[in-house]
Scaffold this motif. Structure first.
Motif, PDB file in Angstrom:
ATOM      1  N   ILE A 248       0.922  -1.476   0.509  1.00 51.89           N
ATOM      2  CA  ILE A 248      -0.994  -0.030  -0.006  1.00 51.89           C
ATOM      3  C   ILE A 248       0.959   1.729   0.190  1.00 51.89           C
ATOM      4  O   ILE A 248       0.457   1.828  -0.912  1.00 51.89           O
ATOM      5  N   PRO A 249       2.052   1.310   0.734  1.00 49.98           N
ATOM      6  CA  PRO A 249       2.396   2.840   0.840  1.00 49.98           C
ATOM      7  C   PRO A 249       2.881   2.570  -0.632  1.00 49.98           C
ATOM      8  O   PRO A 249       3.957   3.618  -0.883  1.00 49.98           O
ATOM      9  N   VAL A 250       3.644   1.715  -1.235  1.00 55.28           N
ATOM     10  CA  VAL A 250       3.988   1.834  -2.516  1.00 55.28           C
ATOM     11  C   VAL A 250       2.800   2.638  -3.710  1.00 55.28           C
ATOM     12  O   VAL A 250       3.775   3.349  -4.649  1.00 55.28           O
ATOM     13  N   VAL A 251       2.788   1.248  -3.681  1.00 54.73           N
ATOM     14  CA  VAL A 251       1.713   1.429  -5.223  1.00 54.73           C
ATOM     15  C   VAL A 251       0.525   2.264  -4.840  1.00 54.73           C
ATOM     16  O   VAL A 251      -0.044   2.504  -5.244  1.00 54.73           O
ATOM     17  N   GLY A 252      -0.180   2.285  -3.204  1.00 54.34           N
ATOM     18  CA  GLY A 252      -1.179   3.393  -3.236  1.00 54.34           C
ATOM     19  C   GLY A 252      -2.274   2.396  -2.435  1.00 54.34           C
ATOM     20  O   GLY A 252      -2.743   0.782  -3.047  1.00 54.34           O
ATOM     21  N   LEU A 253      -3.317   2.936  -1.844  1.00 54.87           N
ATOM     22  CA  LEU A 253      -4.309   1.880  -1.209  1.00 54.87           C
ATOM     23  C   LEU A 253      -5.185   1.952  -3.035  1.00 54.87           C
ATOM     24  O   LEU A 253      -5.814   0.554  -2.387  1.00 54.87           O
ATOM     25  N   PRO A 254      -5.518   2.784  -3.958  1.00 57.95           N
ATOM     26  CA  PRO A 254      -6.727   2.473  -4.197  1.00 57.95           C
ATOM     27  C   PRO A 254      -6.424   0.865  -5.514  1.00 57.95           C
ATOM     28  O   PRO A 254      -7.131   0.991  -5.624  1.00 57.95           O
ATOM     29  N   ARG A 255      -4.762   1.592  -5.790  1.00 56.65           N
ATOM     30  CA  ARG A 255      -4.780   0.091  -6.638  1.00 56.65           C
ATOM     31  C   ARG A 255      -5.388  -1.143  -5.951  1.00 56.65           C
ATOM     32  O   ARG A 255      -5.095  -2.426  -6.270  1.00 56.65           O
ATOM     33  N   VAL A 256      -4.477  -1.309  -4.429  1.00 53.59           N
ATOM     34  CA  VAL A 256      -4.765  -2.593  -3.776  1.00 53.59           C
ATOM     35  C   VAL A 256      -6.336  -2.336  -3.719  1.00 53.59           C
ATOM     36  O   VAL A 256      -6.762  -3.695  -3.972  1.00 53.59           O
ATOM     37  N   VAL A 257      -6.600  -1.612  -3.372  1.00 55.20           N
ATOM     38  CA  VAL A 257      -8.499  -2.385  -2.884  1.00 55.20           C
ATOM     39  C   VAL A 257      -8.933  -1.939  -5.317  1.00 55.20           C
ATOM     40  O   VAL A 257      -9.244  -3.165  -5.006  1.00 55.20           O
ATOM     41  N   ALA A 258      -8.552  -1.931  -6.046  1.00 54.26           N
ATOM     42  CA  ALA A 258      -8.844  -2.265  -7.156  1.00 54.26           C
ATOM     43  C   ALA A 258      -8.312  -3.601  -7.519  1.00 54.26           C
ATOM     44  O   ALA A 258      -9.739  -4.679  -7.972  1.00 54.26           O
ATOM     45  N   ALA A 259      -7.439  -4.435  -6.891  1.00 54.73           N
ATOM     46  CA  ALA A 259      -6.667  -5.376  -7.043  1.00 54.73           C
ATOM     47  C   ALA A 259      -7.772  -6.745  -5.526  1.00 54.73           C
ATOM     48  O   ALA A 259      -7.497  -8.067  -5.986  1.00 54.73           O
ATOM     49  N   ALA A 260      -8.094  -6.012  -4.816  1.00 54.97           N
ATOM     50  CA  ALA A 260      -8.268  -7.678  -3.913  1.00 54.97           C
ATOM     51  C   ALA A 260      -9.228  -8.216  -4.560  1.00 54.97           C
ATOM     52  O   ALA A 260      -9.301  -9.004  -4.056  1.00 54.97           O
ATOM     53  N   PRO A 261     -10.632  -7.993  -5.038  1.00 51.75           N
ATOM     54  CA  PRO A 261     -11.580  -8.344  -4.998  1.00 51.75           C
ATOM     55  C   PRO A 261     -10.953  -9.241  -6.439  1.00 51.75           C
ATOM     56  O   PRO A 261     -10.981 -10.755  -6.697  1.00 51.75           O
ATOM     57  N   LYS A 262     -10.311  -9.653  -7.232  1.00 47.93           N
ATOM     58  CA  LYS A 262      -9.670 -10.008  -8.641  1.00 47.93           C
ATOM     59  C   LYS A 262      -8.708 -11.142  -7.514  1.00 47.93           C
ATOM     60  O   LYS A 262      -8.738 -12.480  -7.603  1.00 47.93           O
ATOM     61  N   VAL A 263      -7.709 -10.985  -6.481  1.00 50.76           N
ATOM     62  CA  VAL A 263      -7.186 -11.896  -5.896  1.00 50.76           C
ATOM     63  C   VAL A 263      -7.836 -12.028  -5.030  1.00 50.76           C
ATOM     64  O   VAL A 263      -7.851 -13.732  -4.732  1.00 50.76           O
ATOM     65  N   ALA A 264      -9.084 -11.655  -4.602  1.00 50.53           N
ATOM     66  CA  ALA A 264     -10.440 -13.030  -3.689  1.00 50.53           C
ATOM     67  C   ALA A 264     -10.529 -13.445  -4.237  1.00 50.53           C
ATOM     68  O   ALA A 264     -10.925 -14.642  -4.149  1.00 50.53           O
ATOM     69  N   LEU A 265     -10.964 -13.491  -6.082  1.00 47.10           N
ATOM     70  CA  LEU A 265     -12.007 -14.024  -6.541  1.00 47.10           C
ATOM     71  C   LEU A 265     -10.807 -15.801  -6.547  1.00 47.10           C
ATOM     72  O   LEU A 265     -10.935 -16.516  -6.774  1.00 47.10           O
ATOM     73  N   ALA A 266      -9.898 -15.529  -7.280  1.00 50.75           N
ATOM     74  CA  ALA A 266      -8.138 -16.098  -7.647  1.00 50.75           C
ATOM     75  C   ALA A 266      -7.880 -16.796  -6.364  1.00 50.75           C
ATOM     76  O   ALA A 266      -7.974 -18.152  -6.466  1.00 50.75           O
ATOM     77  N   LEU A 267      -8.569 -16.821  -5.279  1.00 46.91           N
ATOM     78  CA  LEU A 267      -8.548 -17.427  -3.722  1.00 46.91           C
ATOM     79  C   LEU A 267      -9.423 -18.303  -3.577  1.00 46.91           C
ATOM     80  O   LEU A 267      -9.800 -18.855  -2.356  1.00 46.91           O
ATOM     81  N   GLY A 268     -11.021 -17.599  -4.526  1.00 45.83           N
ATOM     82  CA  GLY A 268     -11.934 -18.897  -4.105  1.00 45.83           C
ATOM     83  C   GLY A 268     -13.028 -18.095  -3.103  1.00 45.83           C
ATOM     84  O   GLY A 268     -13.928 -18.461  -2.832  1.00 45.83           O
ATOM     85  N   HIS A 269     -13.338 -16.628  -3.251  1.00 49.67           N
ATOM     86  CA  HIS A 269     -14.417 -15.830  -2.083  1.00 49.67           C
ATOM     87  C   HIS A 269     -14.551 -14.495  -3.364  1.00 49.67           C
ATOM     88  O   HIS A 269     -13.603 -14.416  -4.324  1.00 49.67           O
ATOM     89  N   ASP A 270     -16.044 -14.952  -3.048  1.00 47.78           N
ATOM     90  CA  ASP A 270     -16.965 -14.131  -3.556  1.00 47.78           C
ATOM     91  C   ASP A 270     -16.867 -12.454  -3.034  1.00 47.78           C
ATOM     92  O   ASP A 270     -17.655 -12.756  -1.592  1.00 47.78           O
ATOM     93  N   ILE A 271     -16.281 -11.112  -3.307  1.00 51.52           N
ATOM     94  CA  ILE A 271     -16.072 -10.557  -2.634  1.00 51.52           C
ATOM     95  C   ILE A 271     -17.865  -9.414  -2.355  1.00 51.52           C
ATOM     96  O   ILE A 271     -18.147  -9.475  -1.567  1.00 51.52           O
ATOM     97  N   ASP A 272     -18.109  -9.722  -3.632  1.00 54.55           N
ATOM     98  CA  ASP A 272     -19.582  -9.123  -4.011  1.00 54.55           C
ATOM     99  C   ASP A 272     -20.196 -10.164  -2.925  1.00 54.55           C
ATOM    100  O   ASP A 272     -21.156  -9.434  -2.343  1.00 54.55           O
TER     101      ASP A 272
END
Length: 116
Positions: free
Chosen positions: A80-104
């Motif tokens: 987060i300190p390097v890429v910024g919170l918006p980038r991480v927030v945008a990636a979180a659902p993609k990572v969640a889906l990859a791990l088998g979780h649906d954030i929605d």
């Protein structure tokens, strides 16, 4: 080849580095262990705003070499300190889906929509 040679080759855009730096599976033959390299690749995907299928394949690769879901999420928090919170927030659902979780679905369970 030591790190100074690899760094020099990178600096001069030596194409041989890319050819010499990959094994048959396209996995880097570098000084990092497979798990560290896989986690670094996930961090890089976050930094460049990678596509969902890329997160799926890189997350699968990380898990297959011993990375836990917790370690993958720790990488997201750690960058987060390097890429910024918006980038991480945008990636979180993609990572969640990859791990088998649906954030929605998780938001639906608590009566919240993403972005609220």
């Amino acid at each position: 080849m030591d790190y100074t040679d690899r760094l020099r080759r990178l600096a001069i855009n030596d194409e041989r580095l890319a050819e010499d730096g990959l094994d048959d599976a396209g996995i880097g033959v570098v000084g990092l262990d497979a798990k560290s390299l896989a986690l670094a690749r996930i961090a890089a995907l976050v930094a460049v705003g990678g596509a969902e299928p890329s997160f799926g394949s890189q997350t699968d690769a990380a898990v297959s070499v011993g990375a836990s879901p917790g370690e993958i999420v720790d990488v997201l928090v750690g960058i987060i300190p390097v890429v910024g919170l918006p980038r991480v927030v945008a990636a979180a659902p993609k990572v969640a889906l990859a791990l088998g979780h649906d954030i929605d679905d998780a938001f639906d369970d608590v009566g919240v929509t993403r972005g609220d």
